[in-house]
Scaffold this active site. Structure first.
Site, mmCIF file in Angstrom:
data_model
loop_
_atom_site.group_PDB
_atom_site.id
_atom_site.type_symbol
_atom_site.label_atom_id
_atom_site.label_comp_id
_atom_site.label_asym_id
_atom_site.label_seq_id
_atom_site.Cartn_x
_atom_site.Cartn_y
_atom_site.Cartn_z
ATOM 1 C CD GLU A 43 3.822 27.030 -33.637
ATOM 2 O OE1 GLU A 43 4.347 26.501 -34.638
ATOM 3 O OE2 GLU A 43 2.987 27.947 -33.716
ATOM 4 C CG ASP A 47 -1.646 28.878 -31.630
ATOM 5 O OD1 ASP A 47 -1.503 29.952 -31.029
ATOM 6 O OD2 ASP A 47 -2.328 28.772 -32.667
ATOM 7 C CG ASP A 116 7.146 29.277 -33.650
ATOM 8 O OD1 ASP A 116 6.061 29.884 -33.590
ATOM 9 O OD2 ASP A 116 7.777 29.108 -34.715
ATOM 10 C CD GLU A 119 2.060 29.891 -29.879
ATOM 11 O OE1 GLU A 119 1.268 30.838 -29.793
ATOM 12 O OE2 GLU A 119 2.362 29.372 -30.981
#
Lengths: 224, 224
Positions: A43, A47, A116, A119
């Site tokens: 994640e 991101d 989350d 991502e």
């Protein structure tokens, strides 16, 4: 704890044949399972991959947009809420591995966890298939949102709010400074202030109009 | 206004033969010149390219680091200050195009402007030469900093401060809860709190030691 995640159900969502399926199991594994590794490292990476790919799409698609406007678009597109909505559209929730307690608490529908996991999947695609695989996923799942941006000019008050958020500032504060003129022809003068960034004033025939004009004025003075 | 920037002097810094030199002129052009486009759009893009490449380097280089630790490393590596230091090492300042007033005000040495220009150059490299060109620049100029990270474990109080900053929280607050024991063998008990995230306590033979232990305890309890 949940069973092994269902990679067959995941394939149409990611539209990619995993070289290393373990990465995608990991992307679907929440810390509450006690299984290590969980999705957090993917994640973290995903991101930043998402941020870069969206920045590139905005840069290319809006060749005249100022940096402030692109930042506002980007913050909206990569927000936890946007990622979670995409997870809901893809029906990702049932594929996530959660500990029993987290599952009973509705973790599979949690905005934080869903965001989350989207991502983390982007991170897994990047590690497994490179930037092209990650970009293809993002372009496909974000296409409608990016399309909507170019067609819907925002209200100046929303735009100013996003502008402030993009700079980690408090929300703009509107203050009615004065009413003037005769009762049948009142004028409202409003000040908008963003703490630490500045203020602007405008006058209109209603409080709402004066606020809208003050937001426009602020953006004009302080740059979009 | 300054003259056309010196691309010949820029070449050894970027180590890349520009296909579109205008992008690199733009990356060196500050808004105070009145020249449009200035570096802002490239800086917007380069900021995200830098974030992604550093995230990838950390992900690869620290295969066991938790997400919180990687976030703290990343925030330090991509900070405006880090970018500006790299600009100073490369002697970028004299190559930046500034308006007269901005130049007289020392803009060529400003941390904000130097940091922005490094990010804008990364953006220009990405647009001109793709991810590989941008990554090569970042790997070369950030190598020492990334190397230093792996060799210098940080002080727990610094680590906790960065951990809080990575979550947009206030700085940790340390409170001496009590002194106990005889004068020749005092014990200090300290609480550390991060507003909205939690607190931890620890006891040591000095206030400083108790604070260090409390920071460690916080990180252990709340995850790095």
């Amino acid at each position: 704890m949940s069973a092994e995640p269902d990679l067959v159900a995941l394939l149409p969502i990611i539209d990619h044949q995993p070289r290393n399926p373990a990465l995608f199991f990991q992307a679907l594994t929440h810390g509450s399972t006690g299984i290590s590794p969980d999705y957090q490292r993917l994640e973290f990476l995903g991101d930043r991959v998402l941020g870069m790919v969206i920045a590139e799409l905005l840069y290319t698609r809006f060749p005249k947009a100022a940096e402030g406007q692109m930042s506002a678009f980007l913050n909206r597109l990569v927000s936890r809420e946007s990622c979670a909505e995409i997870a809901r559209t893809c029906k990702l929730g049932p594929l996530i591995r959660l500990g029993k307690q987290a599952r009973d608490d509705g973790g599979a529908g949690s905005t934080n966890i869903l965001g989350d996991v989207v991502e983390a999947l982007i991170g897994a695609l990047y590690v497994d298939g490179g930037l092209d695989a990650a970009r293809a996923f993002i372009e496909r799942h974000w296409a409608d949102r990016i399309g909507a941006i170019s067609e819907a000019p925002r209200h100046p008050k929303s735009e100013l709010q996003e502008w402030a958020a993009a700079r980690n500032r408090k929300t703009p504060v509107y203050t009615l400074l004065r009413k003037s003129g005769p009762d049948h022809d009142l004028r409202f003068t409003v000040q908008v202030e963003i703490k630490g960034l500045g203020s602007a004033e405008a006058t209109g025939t209603s409080k709402q109009e004066a606020e809208t004009l003050a937001a426009k004025q602020f953006l004009a003075e302080h740059g979009r």
